[in-house]
Design an enzyme around this catalytic site. Structure first.
Site, PDB file in Angstrom:
ATOM      1  N   ASP A 173     -44.352  30.141  -8.829  1.00  0.00           N
ATOM      2  CA  ASP A 173     -43.254  30.156  -7.859  1.00  0.00           C
ATOM      3  C   ASP A 173     -42.217  31.239  -8.110  1.00  0.00           C
ATOM      4  O   ASP A 173     -41.088  31.143  -7.650  1.00  0.00           O
ATOM      5  CB  ASP A 173     -42.557  28.791  -7.868  1.00  0.00           C
ATOM      6  CG  ASP A 173     -42.124  28.367  -9.269  1.00  0.00           C
ATOM      7  OD1 ASP A 173     -41.992  29.243 -10.156  1.00  0.00           O
ATOM      8  OD2 ASP A 173     -41.928  27.152  -9.495  1.00  0.00           O
ATOM      9  N   GLU A 215     -51.629  26.831  -9.221  1.00  0.00           N
ATOM     10  CA  GLU A 215     -50.520  25.878  -9.304  1.00  0.00           C
ATOM     11  C   GLU A 215     -49.881  25.707  -7.923  1.00  0.00           C
ATOM     12  O   GLU A 215     -48.669  25.794  -7.753  1.00  0.00           O
ATOM     13  CB  GLU A 215     -49.484  26.317 -10.343  1.00  0.00           C
ATOM     14  CG  GLU A 215     -48.551  25.186 -10.772  1.00  0.00           C
ATOM     15  CD  GLU A 215     -47.531  25.634 -11.810  1.00  0.00           C
ATOM     16  OE1 GLU A 215     -47.733  25.346 -13.001  1.00  0.00           O
ATOM     17  OE2 GLU A 215     -46.528  26.276 -11.423  1.00  0.00           O
ATOM     18  N   GLU A 220     -37.179  29.200  -6.505  1.00  0.00           N
ATOM     19  CA  GLU A 220     -38.591  28.862  -6.711  1.00  0.00           C
ATOM     20  C   GLU A 220     -39.179  27.996  -5.599  1.00  0.00           C
ATOM     21  O   GLU A 220     -40.333  28.186  -5.202  1.00  0.00           O
ATOM     22  CB  GLU A 220     -38.776  28.166  -8.067  1.00  0.00           C
ATOM     23  CG  GLU A 220     -38.582  29.076  -9.267  1.00  0.00           C
ATOM     24  CD  GLU A 220     -37.140  29.226  -9.707  1.00  0.00           C
ATOM     25  OE1 GLU A 220     -36.903  29.932 -10.705  1.00  0.00           O
ATOM     26  OE2 GLU A 220     -36.244  28.652  -9.041  1.00  0.00           O
ATOM     27  N   HIS A 246     -31.768  26.311 -18.653  1.00  0.00           N
ATOM     28  CA  HIS A 246     -31.581  27.704 -18.238  1.00  0.00           C
ATOM     29  C   HIS A 246     -31.461  27.904 -16.731  1.00  0.00           C
ATOM     30  O   HIS A 246     -31.083  28.969 -16.284  1.00  0.00           O
ATOM     31  CB  HIS A 246     -32.769  28.542 -18.725  1.00  0.00           C
ATOM     32  CG  HIS A 246     -34.038  28.243 -17.986  1.00  0.00           C
ATOM     33  ND1 HIS A 246     -34.832  27.160 -18.289  1.00  0.00           N
ATOM     34  CD2 HIS A 246     -34.640  28.874 -16.948  1.00  0.00           C
ATOM     35  CE1 HIS A 246     -35.865  27.139 -17.482  1.00  0.00           C
ATOM     36  NE2 HIS A 246     -35.776  28.151 -16.650  1.00  0.00           N
ATOM     37  N   ARG A 279     -30.585  28.342 -12.846  1.00  0.00           N
ATOM     38  CA  ARG A 279     -29.359  28.815 -12.203  1.00  0.00           C
ATOM     39  C   ARG A 279     -28.505  27.676 -11.668  1.00  0.00           C
ATOM     40  O   ARG A 279     -27.281  27.705 -11.749  1.00  0.00           O
ATOM     41  CB  ARG A 279     -29.705  29.761 -11.035  1.00  0.00           C
ATOM     42  CG  ARG A 279     -30.229  31.121 -11.464  1.00  0.00           C
ATOM     43  CD  ARG A 279     -30.751  31.895 -10.263  1.00  0.00           C
ATOM     44  NE  ARG A 279     -31.357  33.166 -10.657  1.00  0.00           N
ATOM     45  CZ  ARG A 279     -30.752  34.340 -10.585  1.00  0.00           C
ATOM     46  NH1 ARG A 279     -29.523  34.411 -10.132  1.00  0.00           N
ATOM     47  NH2 ARG A 279     -31.362  35.436 -10.960  1.00  0.00           N
ATOM     48  N   HIS A 325     -30.963  30.613 -23.974  1.00  0.00           N
ATOM     49  CA  HIS A 325     -31.328  31.653 -23.017  1.00  0.00           C
ATOM     50  C   HIS A 325     -30.499  32.906 -23.285  1.00  0.00           C
ATOM     51  O   HIS A 325     -29.365  32.841 -23.758  1.00  0.00           O
ATOM     52  CB  HIS A 325     -31.073  31.145 -21.590  1.00  0.00           C
ATOM     53  CG  HIS A 325     -31.766  31.932 -20.523  1.00  0.00           C
ATOM     54  ND1 HIS A 325     -31.229  33.058 -19.967  1.00  0.00           N
ATOM     55  CD2 HIS A 325     -32.964  31.751 -19.916  1.00  0.00           C
ATOM     56  CE1 HIS A 325     -32.051  33.543 -19.057  1.00  0.00           C
ATOM     57  NE2 HIS A 325     -33.115  32.765 -19.005  1.00  0.00           N
TER      58      HIS A 325
END
Length: 370
Positions: free
Chosen positions: A94, A116, A130, A207, A209, A240
């Site tokens: 994605d 996937e 994603e 991590h 956003r 991260h």
């Protein structure tokens, strides 16, 4: 038959690695096109799995917006695809690399296989970007390699016919099983290196956003307050690289006594630490798939997940990012809930997904469809 593999992030490389080797082992011509969406983290995985790339666009630069990344990828991938005259293109998951890879393949009238496929949250902004990437790839793809029955049903709801969907498991299980089998001594040595072999610890990753800012602060405050009440429990947190994320971590966990903050880990290092964790707290998608193979209860630090199989099976709990909810589930894992979650198997595959993908490609080649 000439197959193009387009990917650019560490998770994509991990999940593409077994497919790459299956194709190569069966004398299928493979062209690996790296976008460079990740840099240092990607190279580590290429070295581990001995993947040789044919192209590396090295597309990332500091503070690059998604629109700029997308535009540059379209231009550069188009040049390569026109040059190579590929018969088929495979993309995974994605990412922006996967979406643009599928889009440019479509522009060049090359069939696309989506590895996937069929993962959905139902919210186009969670995770961002994603969720929309995978939906758009789903519109373009000719064949959908879906890990689970839930993914198959998602695709059929969107009008994709069953003969274009192959339920085959997730390639990440292939990769993980290979590492556990072939790198046993190295895994032990890594834990000794980080001085955690004899420690009881929670593995934390965060991590995404959508969790930057207040959500991350709430989660970290809950973990700090919980850990500070325990004498023998640690939190291991590979941080991260993003400076905004690190600023929050360092400020919020400043007074957390049993914290072990690490630099970003190579994939092999991460598996070593995950293998012996007491349990896992994460907002990652891939870890939700890997944890059941290692028998690790997982608290998912998100409000939605495109991987409900682990939630339904009981190996993971969707707990969000609210301070009170995080504390509640950490306390619950001191009791019966922990044992219940340990008993659950892996709903994501048997380690033979890449073989099924390769077999399908050979089948359609023999039928003259490539």
């Amino acid at each position: 038959m000439k197959i193009g593999l387009i990917f650019g992030t560490r998770p994509e490389a991990i999940k593409m690695a077994p497919v790459y080797h299956q194709l190569k082992k069966n004398n299928i011509t493979v062209k690996v096109i790296l976008t460079g969406q990740h840099k240092e983290m990607l190279q580590q995985v290429l070295n581990l799995f001995q993947i040789e790339s044919d192209y590396n666009l090295e597309i990332m630069k500091e503070n690059q917006e998604l629109s700029e990344l997308t535009g540059r990828l379209i231009i550069e991938l188009d040049k390569i695809i026109k040059k190579e005259k590929l018969d088929y293109i495979l993309v995974q998951g994605d990412t922006t690399s996967a979406f643009v890879g599928a889009l440019v393949a479509f522009y060049n009238k090359i069939p696309v296989g989506h590895i996937e496929a069929g993962l959905r949250t139902g919210d186009i902004y969670s995770p961002f970007p994603e969720e929309i990437n995978r939906r758009l790839i789903g519109t373009i793809a000719d064949i959908h390699f879906a890990p689970t029955e839930i993914n198959v049903k998602n695709l059929k709801k969107e009008g994709i016919s069953g003969n274009r969907i192959i339920k085959c498991g997730n390639t990440v299980i292939d990769s993980l099983k290979w590492i556990i089998k072939n790198k046993r001594e190295l895994l032990k040595n890594i834990r000794e290196k980080y001085n955690i072999n004899n420690k009881k610890y929670i593995l934390l990753t965060m991590h995404r956003r959508e969790n930057w800012g207040k959500p991350m602060i709430e989660v970290l405050n809950a973990i700090k307050d919980y850990i500070n009440k325990k004498e023998d429990l640690y939190v291991v947190f590979p941080m991260h690289l993003n400076p905004r994320v690190r600023e929050i971590i360092n400020k919020t966990l400043k007074n957390c006594k049993n914290k072990i903050l690490l630099e970003p880990l190579e994939y092999l290092e991460f598996i070593a630490i995950m293998e012996k964790a007491y349990y896992i707290m994460t907002d990652s998608g891939g870890i939700q798939e890997e944890a059941p193979t290692l028998g690790k209860p997982t608290l998912v630090l998100r409000d939605t997940t495109e991987r409900p199989e682990a939630i339904e099976a009981g190996t993971a709990k969707l707990v969000g990012t609210c301070y009170k909810n995080i504390l509640k589930y950490m306390e619950l894992l001191e009791g019966k809930l922990y044992q219940d979650m340990l008993k659950v198997g892996n709903p994501y595959g048997d380690g033979k997904t890449s073989e099924r993908i390769r077999a399908y490609l050979q089948k359609i080649e023999s039928e003259g469809k490539i």
